[in-house]
Design a protein around this motif. Structure first.
Motif, PDB file in Angstrom:
ATOM      1  N   TRP A 123       0.974  -1.377  -0.122  1.00 17.85           N
ATOM      2  CA  TRP A 123      -0.064   0.138   0.017  1.00 17.85           C
ATOM      3  C   TRP A 123       0.999   1.139  -0.001  1.00 17.85           C
ATOM      4  N   ALA A 160      -8.043   3.652  -0.357  1.00 18.21           N
ATOM      5  CA  ALA A 160      -8.398   2.821   0.728  1.00 18.21           C
ATOM      6  C   ALA A 160      -9.759   3.375   1.338  1.00 18.21           C
ATOM      7  N   THR A 205      -8.648  -1.899   6.615  1.00 17.20           N
ATOM      8  CA  THR A 205      -7.853  -2.619   5.533  1.00 17.20           C
ATOM      9  C   THR A 205      -7.543  -3.874   6.236  1.00 17.20           C
ATOM     10  N   LYS A 211      -1.095  -1.202  -4.165  1.00 16.71           N
ATOM     11  CA  LYS A 211      -2.397  -0.451  -3.946  1.00 16.71           C
ATOM     12  C   LYS A 211      -2.274   1.083  -3.545  1.00 16.71           C
TER      13      LYS A 211
END
Length: 306
Positions: free
Chosen positions: A6, A40, A44, A35
């Motif tokens: 992320w 988001a 998560t 990502k």
């Protein structure tokens, strides 16, 4: 096996690093996915992956607020998850190591153990513009060591960065930059050079820019990521109190071929050509040495195979 990274990237440098990591993982036959933290929503849960990473640019020797907020929304884990962190900044100063102090505390509370930290030097998007030679050498250095760093993660080798004396305290004090950024963001202005492409509005990660009653308005949520000013096609965004440090225009990275070495020119301005020279020299030498271990291991493996 699967790796998930992320990332938050203000102007593209950290995204570039995350993408290179994905390629390194896939070279090692590990499925990889990156990502964007901006996308988001809610909590998560990375428990479904084997390798979990967070990547961010360093702002004022700290992780950006958007990254800390993301960490606070991670699903709490009963069984600790090993986590690696990738950081980028424009200078190879030891103080940057302390940028993960706050993040590390948040992760620990939620059941994540920070086992690996890596810092990559990439060109400035504020303060001054690095030369093209410098920018490409930075990218070449990062590309040379990422495969080695990736293998360390895969082997389970723990790599921690040393914080300078009182680094955590200093980083805590400098966290005022996050508040100051919100204040300074209200002073951003758009000049008459603007062609109303609205790129700044559409790309702002904090949704801090709007156009109303014929005027651009800047709110109090600025991250000072510099995305609006760097990528403005007309250099029309003034960045408040730090406008003398404004950098405009994305860097043009090319494939770097040849021996990795310290470039002769650091900045485009004469006064910046020796900025942190010793620190940069040390960083490039470190990358060259570490990349050499990768080449040695590969040559040894080829010899054994024969």
């Amino acid at each position: 096996m699967k790796a998930v990274i992320w990332y938050f990237s203000g102007t593209g440098n950290t995204k570039r690093i995350a993408e290179e990591y994905a390629r390194a993982f896939e070279t090692e036959n590990v499925e990889a996915e990156i990502k964007n933290i901006e996308n988001a929503k809610g909590e998560t849960d990375p428990s479904g992956c084997d390798f979990f990473g967070i990547a961010y640019p360093i702002y004022g020797f700290n992780a950006p607020n958007i990254v800390l907020a993301f960490a606070k929304r991670l699903v709490r884990q009963a069984k600790p998850i090993r986590t690696f962190v990738l950081k980028t900044s424009g200078e190879p100063l030891a103080m940057n190591n302390a940028s993960s102090v706050k993040l590390k505390k948040i992760l620990k509370k939620r059941g994540y153990v920070l086992t690996n930290e890596y810092h990559y030097v990439m060109p400035y998007n504020i303060i001054f513009r690095h030369s093209d030679e410098m920018a490409n050498s930075m990218w070449a250095a990062a590309k040379s060591v990422i495969p080695v760093d990736c293998r360390e993660i895969l082997r389970g080798d723990e790599v921690k960065q040393k914080y300078p004396p009182f680094g955590g305290v200093a980083a805590g004090v400098l966290r005022i930059q996050q508040w100051g950024g919100k204040f300074n963001g209200r002073w951003y202005k758009v000049t008459d050079a603007c062609v109303h492409c609205n790129r700044c509005i559409e790309n702002c990660p904090a949704k801090n820019i709007s156009f109303k009653d014929g005027k651009f308005k800047f709110g109090n949520k600025c991250l000072m990521c510099m995305r609006c000013s760097l990528h403005c096609p007309k250099d029309a965004v003034k960045i408040g109190l730090f406008d003398k440090w404004r950098v405009n225009g994305a860097y043009s990275f090319t494939e770097c071929i040849g021996e990795l070495k310290t470039p002769k020119v650091i900045g485009t301005d004469e006064k910046h050509r020796d900025f942190c020279r010793k620190a940069y020299d040390k960083y490039f030498a470190y990358c060259k040495e570490k990349a050499a271990t990768q080449e040695f291991c590969e040559s040894e493996s080829e010899t054994e195979a024969e």
